[in-house]
Structure formats: structure tokens, C-alpha cells
Design a protein around this motif. Structure first.
Motif, PDB file in Angstrom:
ATOM      1  N   SER A  58     -13.105  -1.699  -0.170  1.00  0.00           N
ATOM      2  CA  SER A  58     -11.524  -1.547  -0.660  1.00  0.00           C
ATOM      3  C   SER A  58     -11.294  -1.023  -2.062  1.00  0.00           C
ATOM      4  N   ALA A  59     -12.101  -1.697  -2.689  1.00  0.00           N
ATOM      5  CA  ALA A  59     -11.472  -1.491  -4.050  1.00  0.00           C
ATOM      6  C   ALA A  59     -12.715  -0.232  -4.249  1.00  0.00           C
ATOM      7  N   SER A  91      -9.620  -7.498  -3.645  1.00  0.00           N
ATOM      8  CA  SER A  91      -9.951  -6.360  -3.157  1.00  0.00           C
ATOM      9  C   SER A  91      -8.647  -5.380  -2.918  1.00  0.00           C
ATOM     10  N   THR A  92      -7.809  -5.697  -3.515  1.00  0.00           N
ATOM     11  CA  THR A  92      -6.286  -5.320  -3.012  1.00  0.00           C
ATOM     12  C   THR A  92      -5.927  -5.085  -4.627  1.00  0.00           C
ATOM     13  N   VAL A  93      -5.279  -3.922  -4.540  1.00  0.00           N
ATOM     14  CA  VAL A  93      -4.170  -3.691  -6.236  1.00  0.00           C
ATOM     15  C   VAL A  93      -3.493  -4.433  -6.129  1.00  0.00           C
ATOM     16  N   LEU A 109      -9.778   2.398  -3.225  1.00  0.00           N
ATOM     17  CA  LEU A 109      -8.658   1.883  -3.963  1.00  0.00           C
ATOM     18  C   LEU A 109      -9.561   2.194  -5.410  1.00  0.00           C
ATOM     19  N   GLU A 160      -3.304  -8.193  -4.473  1.00  0.00           N
ATOM     20  CA  GLU A 160      -4.177  -9.349  -5.549  1.00  0.00           C
ATOM     21  C   GLU A 160      -5.250  -9.681  -7.394  1.00  0.00           C
TER      22      GLU A 160
END
Lengths: 462, 97
Positions: A438-439, A398-400, A442, A402
Motif C-alpha cells: 500500500s505504501a 501503510s497509510t498516509v 501511495l 498513519e
């Protein structure tokens, strides 16, 4: 006709005689006899009843001596039911009028009495139905003992009905003759369900109580598309399902003819058709259907229902099997563990109760918090990568940050393997699932980090 | 059965057992009833049950203090009635059934 709704676990429609498999494995494989066999069947029935009564009475004596006559008396009552001349009369009349086997006739008569008792307003009396199930089992045991029949001696196609099937029972089913199964218990992710998928036979689980409504030999329909079990279908329903069956056969045949045609759009873009699998042995099914690779290998099934996390070698063997079956060129996308800690018995000590485990510590998040577990899986995947075209996929990113953490751990594992001189594909393509909002937002940044995306659309449909 | 002594005998019996007419008293009843040639019927809440069939008696959910009617018909009906009344009146205080 009775219709039960459950959870479909493998699609398809099967119409066939029911074979009841209870915990003791008594089956009623055959339900009819010829007119000339009636006398012989009477004789079998009498012997079966006599032997069952003898056994119950001897148990009565043993129990009476051990713990007291009042306990033994319960079995005395059982023996009396077994020897009830009215029971014998009812069964004999079904045998002689309808040419049923002793087993089937007994089962039908017992089902009737069980239903009557279950419908008593007095709960305690109603619970005595259990005693009747026991009696039925006693007599069936004697009757079937005479014939020595079992799952191994099936001679016609059947549908297995059971309260539950253990994975080992399911695995042993002879799919040449067991064409479908339906169980009272179980869920979509139970092992039995997973095995149904692997055996490729229509199955419905989690149907709730239905066993007392059905007798071995009854015609039933398992609708693995809609998740239905239909007991004793009426003529109209039967006709409808027979049509569905022929439709499925002709659909399969028409799809078969398309199997080897290239998948190219009208403007000339070639699309690769890949299969999704949960178990290594499904690779063969994919190849049979003309898959050009494995688009998603869900590795979590290696982890489920085990007391311990599978070892590196166990995982390596599974991944290697898949990639070897697919050959050097066809891609195999292996997704790392995508499960919540609540699904893993081996993690019960790590598991922190959460309000919404689906959005909690699971999947890649669980792996990043349990580096040892994650590294073991990555080592196994990397080791298998020399056998073909493996691509590595991370779930639920879900985040860069990660994503970078996950990639960094892959690099560490590669370094370890390099130092140990263990061969692996150092250019293994790494991809990420785009399955949380979120992915998706992003994705432009994520794209710079990975070789490919895999889009999990169902997470966006809420 | 042209026996002149044949007659239909009836008797209303109150179930005294605190657990009602449960499985063991039923078993005792069937066993006793089966020793006689007479027909034995047990009537409970308007339904008639064959007194020699454990299966039929399983459906009698007569609790403590409820009443059942005994009907006996046959050459040994007097003796049968006497005996079966005794079985029904037996107090079995054990909690098992």
C-alpha cells in the motif's frame, strides 16, 4: 566427515581445531604431546582418574547418608566406570600410539562409548549416555585442574563449539584466538548471533545435536556463508575450503583497494555508500570500510531480550554514540522500533496473540498504540540530533494517515523538549519506509509528507 | 596358571529384576567379578562382554526375564560362578537405576 546445517549468522570460512565448551566450561585446548611426554601423560591420566574416583566415592557416601544407599549406588557405578581398567587401557593406548593428550584421548574414548550406548535399542539404557557425559566431565575436571587451562589461556587459534553460548560468554571470547563458533541451539535473532556479528567472527547457530560427534581438537570447518559445520573434513573438502579462504582474503584485499574510490556511475551520478548497523559499536566497522554514513540504524536490538524497555537516557546514549562517531556531516538514519510485541518480553502484558504476527500489531502500529514508548524513543533521538546529522525513519507505514499520526507525535515531542529547553534539531529530516504494497502504491502522496524514502524491497518479493 | 582345577564354567541366568539388568546390578556384578582372578564373560544376544568392565556391561540391555550366559574361566572359577549367579539373580525391586 560429518556435515551439519544450521543458521549462518556471520559470514566467512574458518578451518581450525575444535574447542568444546560445555556448560561447565571444560576445554581441551591441546590435543598432542611429544613422544618424550608419554610417560608423564600416563601419570597425569592415572592421577586424574584416581582423584575423580575419590571425589565420586566421597559424593556417594554423602548421598547414601542423606537419601539412602540405593541413590549413592548410582555414583558407585560411576566410580566403577571411572576406575574401569579397560577404560584406562583404551586411553593409554591412544596416548602412546597417537601421542594424544590425556584429555583428548579420554574424550575420544568416551565419545566412542557414548555413541555405543546411545545406539542401544532400549531407550532407558540408551539414556545412560548422560551418565557417561558426567563421568567424562569428572575426569576432565581433574585433568584440566592439573593444568589450569581455560578460555583465558588459549595459545592457538580455535573454533568454539558449544550447545549454546550465553551472551556474556560470547562477549568475553578473545577474537584473536577464537576464530569462529558454532552452537547446537540459537536462532538468527538470539543475542549470541547478534554478538557474533558485532565481533565479526564467522558463526553458525541452530545446528541441532552434534556435540557427541566431536572431540576437542578435531579439525572442523565453520562455513558462515552457507551455514555449515563440517566435522573432520575429508581431504577434498578441506582443499575446497582452503581455496575459499584464500579467495576471501584476496577478495577482501581487492575490495580494500576500492575503499576510497568515489562511487560514481559512468554518467557522473554520485552514489553515497552507507552502512547498516544494529549496535552502536558497529559504527567503527562501517567507518573502517569507508562508509559515508549510516543508512539504517535498526534500534530494535536495544529493546530485545530485556526485561524492561530501555530508558530515554539509555537510548540517548546509544544514539549519541553512533552520531558522534560518524561526525557532524555523515548522515545517520535512525529507524524507530520495528518489532512485534511478541519479541518484547517487557510487553508480554500487552501482547495479544495473533494469527500472523508479521502482518499484525507490530512496528509503527505498536508504537502508535503505545504512545509513551514511542515518545520516549523520539525524545532520545531528538536529543541526540544536536550531535550530528540524524535523520528519522518510520518503519512499516501503510497509510498516509498513519504517517501523519507518527509525524504529529514527533511534533508533540518537539514541543515538549522546546518547553523544557532541551536542545534538539528542529529541522530533523523525517522519512518513511516503503516496504508494504500500500505504501508503494501511495508513494506519490507519501512523498509530499516526508523528506526521504527508504525502500524495503524484501517485503515485495513474496 | 597351570592349576588343574582350571576349567571353563558356563551358566545361563534369567534376569529377574523388573527393571532389567540396570546400572546398579551391573555395578554390583562388576564389583563381585573383580574380586576373582578368573576371567568373567557375560554373553547376551550373541555378544560377549567383559564381566569386569562396567563400560562393556553398560551395553548389555537385558530386560526382565531375558537370559544371559555367564562364562567363568580360571583358578577360582567355581566360587566365582556361584557368587556371580547369586548377584545376577538378586531381585532389586527399587525403581531407581
Amino acid at each position: 566427515m560429518e556435515v551439519y546445517r544450521g543458521i549462518p549468522v556471520y559470514p566467512g570460512v574458518v578451518i581450525g581445531p575444535a574447542l568444546l565448551l560445555d556448560t561447565e566450561g571444560y576445554l581441551i585446548p591441546q590435543r598432542s604431546i611429544t613422544a618424550s611426554e608419554v610417560v608423564e601423560e600416563f601419570e597425569r591420566l592415572k592421577i586424574g582418574i584416581r582423584d575423580a574416583a575419590i571425589e565420586v566415592r566421597s559424593n556417594q557416601a554423602i548421598i547414601a547418608a542423606k537419601v539412602g544407599t540405593q541413590y549413592g549406588a548410582i555414583l558407585g557405578a560411576h566410580a566403577q566406570m571411572i576406575e574401569d581398567p579397560f577404560l584406562l587401557g583404551e586411553i593409554e593406548s591412544l596416548i602412546s600410539k597417537k601421542f594424544f593428550t590425556a584429555e583428548y584421548a579420554l574424550s575420544l574414548v568416551m565419545r566412542k562409548h557414548i555413541k555405543e550406548i546411545q545406539s542401544l535399542p532400549d531407550a532407558r539404557m540408551a539414556s545412560r549416555a548422560t551418565d557417561l557425559f558426567d563421568i567424562e566431565k569428572q575426569i576432565l575436571g581433574k585433568l584440566i585442574g592439573q593444568r589450569k587451562e581455560g578460555l583465558n589461556s588459549l595459545n592457538e587459534p580455535v573454533v568454539i563449539l558449544a550447545h549454546d553460548l550465553s551472551p556474556s560468554e560470547t562477549a568475553k571470547l578473545n577474537t584473536k584466538l577464537v576464530h569462529a563458533f558454532a552452537t547446537e541451539a540459537g536462532g538468527r535473532t538470539s543475542h549470541t548471533s547478534i554478538l557474533a556479528g558485532a565481533l565479526e567472527i564467522p558463526a553458525v547457530v541452530g545446528l541441532g545435536k552434534f556435540i557427541s560427534e566431536v572431540t576437542g581438537g578435531d579439525i572442523v570447518i565453520v562455513d558462515g556463508n552457507a551455514g555449515l559445520l563440517i566435522i573432520d573434513p575429508d581431504a577434498e573438502t578441506l582443499r575446497r575450503y582452503q581455496k575459499t579462504q584464500t579467495d576471501i582474503v584476496s577478495l577482501d584485499a581487492s575490495l580494500e583497494s576500492l575503499r576510497d574510490l568515489p562511487a560514481i556511475t559512468q554518467d557522473g551520478v554520485e552514489i553515497k555508500l552507507l552502512g547498516n548497523i544494529e549496535f552502536p559499536h558497529e559504527t567503527k566497522h562501517c567507518l573502517d570500510k569507508g562508509a559515508q554514513g549510516i543508512g539504517l540504524y535498526r534500534t530494535e536490538f536495544l529493546f530485545m531480550g530485556k526485561d524492561a524497555v530501555p530508558t530515554e537516557d539509555e537510548q540517548f546514549e546509544a544514539y549519541k554514540e553512533v552520531v558522534q562517531a560518524m561526525g557532524k556531516d555523515r548522515p545517520v538514519v535512525i529507524r524507530t522500533l520495528d518489532l512485534g510485541g511478541d519479541k518484547l518480553a517487557a510487553f508480554s502484558n500487552l501482547h495479544i496473540p495473533e494469527k500472523n504476527p508479521f502482518l499484525g500489531l507490530r512496528s509503527i502500529r505498536l508504537c502508535l498504540r503505545n504512545i509513551g514508548l514511542f515518545k520516549t524513543q523520539l525524545r532520545a533521538i531528538l536529543r541526540a540530533s544536536v550531535y550530528g546529522n540524524i535523520q528519522l525513519l518510520f518503519p512499516m507505514i501503510s497509510t498516509v494517515l498513519e504517517l501523519r499520526q507518527a509525524k504529529m507525535i514527533v511534533s508533540e515531542v518537539k514541543e515538549d523538549l522546546f518547553e523544557e529547553k532541551v536542545p534538539f534539531n528542529k529541522d530533523i529530516p523525517i522519512g518513511t519506509m516503503i516496504e508494504v504494497p500500500s505504501a508503494a502504491i501511495l508513494s506519490e502522496l507519501m512523498a509530499k509528507e516526508v523528506s526521504f524514502f527508504s525502500i524495503g524491497t524484501n517485503g515485495f518479493l513474496a | 596358571m597351570e592349576d588343574a582345577s582350571q576349567e571353563l564354567l558356563k551358566s545361563v541366568v534369567k534376569i529377574k529384576n523388573p527393571n532389567g539388568f540396570h546400572m546398579r546390578p551391573k555395578a554390583a556384578f562388576v564389583e563381585a567379578a573383580s574380586r576373582f582372578v578368573s576371567e568373567v564373560k557375560l554373553i547376551w544376544e550373541g555378544q560377549v562382554f567383559n564381566g569386569k568392565s562396567m563400560f562393556e556391561l553398560m551395553l548389555v540391555a537385558a530386560g526382565e526375564d531375558s537370559e544371559v550366559t555367564l562364562e567363568v574361566f580360571g583358578s577360582d572359577s567355581h566360587l566365582a560362578l556361584q557368587e556371580l549367579e547369586k548377584v545376577l539373580a538378586e531381585e532389586d525391586v527399587s525403581v531407581l537405576d
